[in-house]
Design an enzyme around this catalytic site. Structure first.
Site, mmCIF file in Angstrom:
data_model
loop_
_atom_site.group_PDB
_atom_site.id
_atom_site.type_symbol
_atom_site.label_atom_id
_atom_site.label_comp_id
_atom_site.label_asym_id
_atom_site.label_seq_id
_atom_site.Cartn_x
_atom_site.Cartn_y
_atom_site.Cartn_z
ATOM 1 N N GLU A 34 0.956 -1.269 -0.129
ATOM 2 C CA GLU A 34 -0.019 0.031 -0.111
ATOM 3 C C GLU A 34 0.646 1.252 0.005
ATOM 4 O O GLU A 34 0.509 2.308 0.307
ATOM 5 C CB GLU A 34 -0.964 0.013 0.976
ATOM 6 C CG GLU A 34 -1.823 -1.241 1.160
ATOM 7 C CD GLU A 34 -2.997 -1.031 1.951
ATOM 8 O OE1 GLU A 34 -3.089 -0.040 2.918
ATOM 9 O OE2 GLU A 34 -3.871 -1.905 2.072
ATOM 10 N N LYS A 88 -15.470 -2.528 2.632
ATOM 11 C CA LYS A 88 -14.770 -2.843 1.420
ATOM 12 C C LYS A 88 -15.712 -3.294 0.378
ATOM 13 O O LYS A 88 -16.224 -4.343 0.551
ATOM 14 C CB LYS A 88 -13.555 -3.820 1.718
ATOM 15 C CG LYS A 88 -12.501 -3.497 2.541
ATOM 16 C CD LYS A 88 -11.573 -4.657 2.655
ATOM 17 C CE LYS A 88 -10.284 -4.100 3.393
ATOM 18 N NZ LYS A 88 -9.467 -5.305 4.011
HETATM 19 P P1 PGA Z 1 -6.139 -6.431 2.165
HETATM 20 O O1 PGA Z 1 -5.588 -5.190 3.284
HETATM 21 O O2 PGA Z 1 -6.815 -5.417 0.828
HETATM 22 O O3 PGA Z 1 -5.025 -7.276 1.554
HETATM 23 O O4 PGA Z 1 -7.117 -7.014 2.811
HETATM 24 C C1 PGA Z 1 -6.386 -4.272 3.651
HETATM 25 C C2 PGA Z 1 -6.725 -4.594 5.141
HETATM 26 O O5 PGA Z 1 -6.387 -5.323 5.854
HETATM 27 O O6 PGA Z 1 -7.547 -3.302 5.782
HETATM 28 ZN ZN ZN Z 2 -7.558 -4.570 7.558
#
Ligand code: PGA
Ligand code: ZN
Length: 447
Positions: free
Chosen positions: A223, A356
């Protein structure tokens, strides 16, 4: 509902694109009868929870098995004919149709990546057709079946408080440390732009500290955060707190810490937590006591995925024992799933929900989760994935849905800055019609 002809879906096209990790992902364009076009590319996680909607991958040798030709074909052969003729401004109807065609609860048959691509591109096309920015067309009340998505936004428009990745471990940084992300939250900033400026100062100061200690800043995590093999997990918290001070800021007052522990990644089947970088194994009580000590020593305002994703009893215990003023945020715990959020509300497992869209699989599912959480007084954070794209729709979601908080990674890497830059644009354009969320948002206030 039958829309006016101009907002009817006339065509859907999909193709294989790449995400920020270099893995294939589904890109999609929805064309409306009146000429408006919406385009979206779906993100993908690395530390995925086991209760997420399931993305479809090809397997085999091409792209190491990560190919999405099957998902693209599902859009072409199944999803496209099912949504042609539907009104793109009736998101609920489109999403319901997509779910029906897939036919599985977790969308694994057509693929949640195929379904979300069409869902998102529809929303974007619909907004274009209405001549509205996406955030505005998402700002209405929770749509019920047959109702248009659009509605009048509440004033003032709420810009989210950013949660910015400074240092990574876990699945995002070759497991340099066990906990996944240490993030900076500009709790003292009165504008979005100033908040971003503060956290970028913290990132630069933390990088300089790492460099001066000889730990190097050559590694970049998924990220965009710093990645360094530190001796302990606590050392990461100490480092970023030092970074806040080195930036000339007051920890906790100007900038605070948020931690995504992503504990399912190092929680074991027997309920213990294995800290590999420290060569320690703790039982649940020991682990919670350790995290409690961190909260005493460092200016932590948010703890994400502090325990294993299925340890509901442990989460309730954590909510009772960890500092009351700390946001306890469920990511893998809730997996953006309404049933799991209901369960969490019932057993008081957490006071905040991470949203998400690709965990949910459709925009409507994600929005319902967010609305339900807000209704129950929980804080909400919309979040990108570790494998993301140059798309900016997540920023519009945060504003339109009044999430109050957003997490998209570091202040570096274009797939991250694309979202920050969209929020900067909105703050600039909206002027006095917008405010940035204040720290009460961490307690579920200020919607
Ligand atoms: P991921 O990480 O997209 O790899 O799940 C983001 C998070 O865990 O918040
Ligand atoms: Zn997370």
């Amino acid at each position: 509902m039958t829309g006016s002809r101009s907002t009817e879906i006339a065509d859907v096209v999909a193709w294989e694109a790449l995400d920020s990790r270099g893995r294939p992902t589904v890109a999609c364009r929805v064309h409306l009868a009146g000429g408006a076009v919406g385009r979206a590319i779906v993100p993908s996680g690395a530390s995925t929870g086991s209760h997420e909607a399931v993305e479809r991958r090809d397997g085999g040798t091409r792209y190491g098995g990560w190919g999405v030709r099957g998902a693209v074909e599902a859009v072409r052969a199944e999803l496209r004919p099912a949504v042609i003729g539907l009104d793109a401004t009736c998101q609920v109807d489109v999403d319901r149709r997509l779910e029906e065609v897939d036919g599985t609860p977790d969308l694994r048959r057509a693929g949640a990546n195929a379904v979300l691509a069409v869902s998102l591109a529809t929303a974007i096309a619909g907004a274009r057709a209405l001549g509205q920015p996406l955030w505005k067309s998402l700002a209405g009340p929770t749509p019920l079946a047959g109702e248009p998505t659009a509605g009048e936004p509440r004033e003032p428009v709420l810009l989210p408080m950013p949660m910015v990745n400074i240092l990574s471990g876990g699945a995002h940084a070759a497991r340099a440390i066990d906990i996944q992300d240490v993030l900076a939250v500009p709790v003292g900033a009165g504008t979005f732009a100033y908040g971003l400026e503060l956290v970028e100062r913290v990132r630069a100061a933390t990088a300089a500290l790492l460099d001066s200690r000889g730990d190097g800043t050559g590694l970049v995590a998924d990220e965009g955060g710093l990645a360094a093999p530190l001796p302990t997990n606590e050392a990461a918290l100490a480092l970023v707190t030092d970074g806040i001070e080195a930036a000339g800021l007051t920890p906790g007052h100007d900038v605070a810490l948020a931690v995504d522990l992503a504990a399912s990644q190092f929680g074991t089947a027997d309920g213990t937590y294995h800290l590999r970088c420290e060569d320690r194994i703790l039982d649940r009580d020991g682990w919670l006591a350790e995290v409690g000590r961190w909260c005493e020593r460092y200016p932590i305002v948010s703890l994400e995925d502090v325990l294993n994703e299925d340890d509901w009893e442990g989460w309730t215990l954590a909510a009772r024992t960890l500092p009351e003023d700390c946001q306890l945020l469920g990511d893998d715990l809730f997996a953006t799933h309404l049933d799991r959020v209901e369960k969490g509300i019932a057993c008081q497992a957490a006071n905040a929900v991470l949203v998400k869209p690709n965990q949910a699989g459709t925009l409507t599912r994600a929005q319902r989760v967010l609305r339900r959480a807000q209704q129950a007084g929980l804080a909400t954070v919309v979040s990108a994935r570790s494998g993301d794209t140059e798309d900016t729709w997540l920023a519009d979601l945060a504003v339109g849905w009044r999430s109050g908080q957003i997490k998209v990674g570091s202040t570096t890497r274009s797939e991250r800055t694309a979202k920050w830059n969209r929020l900067l644009e909105l703050e600039h354009d909206l002027g006095e019609a917008a405010v940035v969320a204040h720290r009460g948002v961490l307690r579920g206030q200020a919607y």
